[in-house]
Design an enzyme around this catalytic site. Sequence first.
Site, mmCIF file in Angstrom:
data_model
loop_
_atom_site.group_PDB
_atom_site.id
_atom_site.type_symbol
_atom_site.label_atom_id
_atom_site.label_comp_id
_atom_site.label_asym_id
_atom_site.label_seq_id
_atom_site.Cartn_x
_atom_site.Cartn_y
_atom_site.Cartn_z
ATOM 1 N N SER A 1 44.741 43.256 41.498
ATOM 2 C CA SER A 1 45.094 41.842 41.625
ATOM 3 C C SER A 1 44.927 41.033 40.323
ATOM 4 O O SER A 1 45.778 40.194 40.027
ATOM 5 C CB SER A 1 44.291 41.198 42.760
ATOM 6 O OG SER A 1 44.706 41.756 43.990
ATOM 7 N N TYR B 1 48.917 52.670 48.158
ATOM 8 C CA TYR B 1 49.603 52.930 46.905
ATOM 9 C C TYR B 1 48.673 53.717 45.994
ATOM 10 O O TYR B 1 47.494 53.871 46.269
ATOM 11 C CB TYR B 1 50.053 51.628 46.233
ATOM 12 C CG TYR B 1 48.902 50.707 45.918
ATOM 13 C CD1 TYR B 1 48.496 49.751 46.833
ATOM 14 C CD2 TYR B 1 48.215 50.809 44.710
ATOM 15 C CE1 TYR B 1 47.428 48.925 46.565
ATOM 16 C CE2 TYR B 1 47.151 49.983 44.432
ATOM 17 C CZ TYR B 1 46.758 49.047 45.348
ATOM 18 O OH TYR B 1 45.689 48.234 45.092
ATOM 19 N N LYS C 1 38.155 40.622 55.357
ATOM 20 C CA LYS C 1 39.241 39.747 55.833
ATOM 21 C C LYS C 1 38.948 39.102 57.186
ATOM 22 O O LYS C 1 39.471 38.027 57.486
ATOM 23 C CB LYS C 1 40.556 40.527 55.906
ATOM 24 C CG LYS C 1 41.098 40.889 54.526
ATOM 25 C CD LYS C 1 42.431 41.602 54.634
ATOM 26 C CE LYS C 1 42.860 42.108 53.259
ATOM 27 N NZ LYS C 1 44.171 42.760 53.302
ATOM 28 N N GLY D 1 52.843 51.120 48.892
ATOM 29 C CA GLY D 1 52.486 49.734 49.151
ATOM 30 C C GLY D 1 52.336 48.851 47.920
ATOM 31 O O GLY D 1 51.876 47.712 48.032
#
Length: 273
Positions: free
Chosen positions: A16, A220, A65, A240
């Site tokens: 990220s 991924y 999450k 992904g």
Amino acid sequence: TDKYAVIGNPIAHSKSPLIHAAFAEQTNQDISYERILAPLDGFEVTVRDLISKGYKGANVTVPFKFEAFDMVLPSNRALDAGAVNTLRFLGAEIRGDNTDGLGLVRDIKQNFGINIANKRLLLLGAGGAAEGVLHPLLEESPTLLVIANRTLEKASSMQKKVEKKNESRSYFLNAKAFEDLADQQFDIIINATSTGLTDTALPIPNTIFAKGCLAYDMMYGRETPFMKQARESGAQVADGLGMLVEQAAEAFYLWRGVRPETQSVIKKIRNLA
Ligand code: ATR
């Protein structure tokens, strides 16, 4: 410089920061974005600490999450997913959103050029990752969406939750065990199980891949057993990474009000791997 971060455990391998740095450069946004390892029992403390330090927002990844969802004012997308991957810090208020499902849908539609409407979809898995993408997939109006899972009851309960919310929707939603897939073919098959992490093959028949099928693994980094089976069965295979970049782009948009271009960033991140 406005500060952002991604919070997870583990976090060292998160791509990220690279993705958001590429977006920021492309759109001339003055931001920083770093990885933050939160202790497994210290997510909330970590978030409060970022807020006190003036951070504007954060992404949330495994395993936080659901905990994030409990701390925030959730968007409709977060409510549908029951989980949050994007936080915005607005004064004392924490807004929570979920961009994962939209990321998957955008990758399939825009980057692969495949329409989901009127297609037969198979979603493999009924854990958090599957639940996070189910609603956005249904909103694309597939003709059929089958959720298949090792533990059938989890797939059935996902189905029931949706049907409770949207009784009048015309899509055809079904829950199955892997063994019951033998007589059907699908146009898009999405692996949302965690089996890629352990290199485990799923007990799915080679016959489920329709001609021209897109087989999408939300993982991924390397070819999973699912991707290998799909490729050998003649399907077009996706990992992904595109979803990762697309969910990041939507988070970036929520924070900055600017939509970055994603295809060049997907290419860039893939070439770094
Ligand atoms: P995540 O957040 O990645 O979704 P999760 O909520 O633990 O993690 O869900 C993991 C998913 O992978 C579940 O659908 C799980 O199936 P069960 O519900 O039957 O546990 C699936 N899964 C994990 N290991 C598996 C395996 N060896 N074979 C088949 N499915 C597996």
